[in-house]
Design a protein around this motif. Structure first.
Motif, PDB file in Angstrom:
ATOM      1  N   PHE A   9       0.826  -1.208   0.000  1.00  0.00           N
ATOM      2  CA  PHE A   9       0.000   0.000   0.000  1.00  0.00           C
ATOM      3  C   PHE A   9       0.864   1.264   0.000  1.00  0.00           C
ATOM      4  N   MET A  10       1.921   1.235   0.788  1.00  0.00           N
ATOM      5  CA  MET A  10       2.824   2.396   0.845  1.00  0.00           C
ATOM      6  C   MET A  10       3.548   2.588  -0.490  1.00  0.00           C
ATOM      7  N   ARG A  11       3.958   1.497  -1.073  1.00  0.00           N
ATOM      8  CA  ARG A  11       4.637   1.579  -2.368  1.00  0.00           C
ATOM      9  C   ARG A  11       3.698   2.137  -3.427  1.00  0.00           C
ATOM     10  N   ALA A  12       2.475   1.651  -3.447  1.00  0.00           N
ATOM     11  CA  ALA A  12       1.491   2.138  -4.418  1.00  0.00           C
ATOM     12  C   ALA A  12       1.225   3.627  -4.194  1.00  0.00           C
ATOM     13  N   ALA A  13       1.105   4.038  -2.942  1.00  0.00           N
ATOM     14  CA  ALA A  13       0.875   5.453  -2.634  1.00  0.00           C
ATOM     15  C   ALA A  13       2.051   6.305  -3.091  1.00  0.00           C
ATOM     16  N   VAL A  15       4.205   5.574  -5.524  1.00  0.00           N
ATOM     17  CA  VAL A  15       4.231   5.595  -6.986  1.00  0.00           C
ATOM     18  C   VAL A  15       3.219   6.595  -7.520  1.00  0.00           C
ATOM     19  N   ILE A  16       2.016   6.589  -6.961  1.00  0.00           N
ATOM     20  CA  ILE A  16       0.980   7.541  -7.393  1.00  0.00           C
ATOM     21  C   ILE A  16       1.418   8.970  -7.110  1.00  0.00           C
ATOM     22  N   ALA A  17       1.970   9.222  -5.920  1.00  0.00           N
ATOM     23  CA  ALA A  17       2.426  10.570  -5.565  1.00  0.00           C
ATOM     24  C   ALA A  17       3.537  11.044  -6.495  1.00  0.00           C
ATOM     25  N   MET A  18       4.472  10.150  -6.823  1.00  0.00           N
ATOM     26  CA  MET A  18       5.574  10.518  -7.707  1.00  0.00           C
ATOM     27  C   MET A  18       5.073  10.834  -9.116  1.00  0.00           C
ATOM     28  N   GLU A  19       4.119  10.050  -9.618  1.00  0.00           N
ATOM     29  CA  GLU A  19       3.572  10.300 -10.945  1.00  0.00           C
ATOM     30  C   GLU A  19       2.846  11.640 -11.004  1.00  0.00           C
ATOM     31  N   LYS A  20       2.076  11.931  -9.962  1.00  0.00           N
ATOM     32  CA  LYS A  20       1.362  13.217  -9.927  1.00  0.00           C
ATOM     33  C   LYS A  20       2.336  14.386  -9.809  1.00  0.00           C
ATOM     34  N   ALA A  21       3.360  14.223  -8.995  1.00  0.00           N
ATOM     35  CA  ALA A  21       4.359  15.282  -8.845  1.00  0.00           C
ATOM     36  C   ALA A  21       5.087  15.519 -10.158  1.00  0.00           C
ATOM     37  N   LYS A  22       5.439  14.439 -10.836  1.00  0.00           N
ATOM     38  CA  LYS A  22       6.144  14.572 -12.114  1.00  0.00           C
ATOM     39  C   LYS A  22       5.259  15.265 -13.143  1.00  0.00           C
ATOM     40  N   ALA A  23       4.010  14.859 -13.200  1.00  0.00           N
ATOM     41  CA  ALA A  23       3.073  15.484 -14.154  1.00  0.00           C
ATOM     42  C   ALA A  23       2.889  16.968 -13.853  1.00  0.00           C
ATOM     43  N   GLY A  24       2.945  17.336 -12.589  1.00  0.00           N
ATOM     44  CA  GLY A  24       2.778  18.737 -12.216  1.00  0.00           C
ATOM     45  C   GLY A  24       4.039  19.569 -12.397  1.00  0.00           C
ATOM     46  N   PHE A  25       5.183  18.972 -12.114  1.00  0.00           N
ATOM     47  CA  PHE A  25       6.438  19.726 -12.144  1.00  0.00           C
ATOM     48  C   PHE A  25       7.109  19.776 -13.505  1.00  0.00           C
ATOM     49  N   ASP A  26       6.929  18.755 -14.317  1.00  0.00           N
ATOM     50  CA  ASP A  26       7.612  18.720 -15.613  1.00  0.00           C
ATOM     51  C   ASP A  26       7.330  19.948 -16.475  1.00  0.00           C
ATOM     52  N   PRO A  27       6.076  20.382 -16.635  1.00  0.00           N
ATOM     53  CA  PRO A  27       5.844  21.595 -17.433  1.00  0.00           C
ATOM     54  C   PRO A  27       6.491  22.837 -16.816  1.00  0.00           C
ATOM     55  N   LEU A  28       6.474  22.898 -15.489  1.00  0.00           N
ATOM     56  CA  LEU A  28       7.099  24.045 -14.816  1.00  0.00           C
ATOM     57  C   LEU A  28       8.613  24.044 -15.023  1.00  0.00           C
ATOM     58  N   LEU A  29       9.220  22.880 -14.944  1.00  0.00           N
ATOM     59  CA  LEU A  29      10.660  22.783 -15.160  1.00  0.00           C
ATOM     60  C   LEU A  29      11.035  23.100 -16.606  1.00  0.00           C
ATOM     61  N   LYS A  30      10.194  22.696 -17.539  1.00  0.00           N
ATOM     62  CA  LYS A  30      10.448  23.011 -18.943  1.00  0.00           C
ATOM     63  C   LYS A  30      10.402  24.525 -19.167  1.00  0.00           C
TER      64      LYS A  30
END
Length: 86
Positions: A9-13, A15-30
């Motif tokens: 459960f912790m691993r799944a949480a 992974v989900i948090a990392m995917e959401k963070a990446k989706a949110g930060f990638d455009p900002l970093l670009k």
């Protein structure tokens, strides 16, 4: 009874948090990368002007103009390549 594997459960949480963070930060970093490249390219003429005023490099009217142009292009290429590597 049912056994729950808390680690999964912790691993799944995570992974989900990392995917959401990446989706949110990638455009900002670009966008940030694009702005930094613009700023770095604008700094070269400023530094060149300051060095000319101090007499450390020759002005564009002198024979050093081809050298200064080559140096400027090397710097611009360095900025572009460094931004692409990040």
């Amino acid at each position: 009874g049912d056994m729950h594997d808390g680690v999964n459960f912790m691993r799944a949480a995570c992974v989900i948090a990392m995917e959401k963070a990446k989706a949110g930060f990638d455009p900002l970093l670009k966008t940030l990368r694009h702005r930094v490249v613009h700023i770095m390219k604008r700094l070269y003429p400023i530094a060149e002007y300051m060095l000319q005023q101090e007499g450390r490099i020759m002005s564009d009217k002198d024979a050093s103009q081809p050298f200064n142009s080559i140096l400027r292009q090397i710097y611009y290429n360095f900025v572009e390549e460094t931004a692409e590597d990040t």
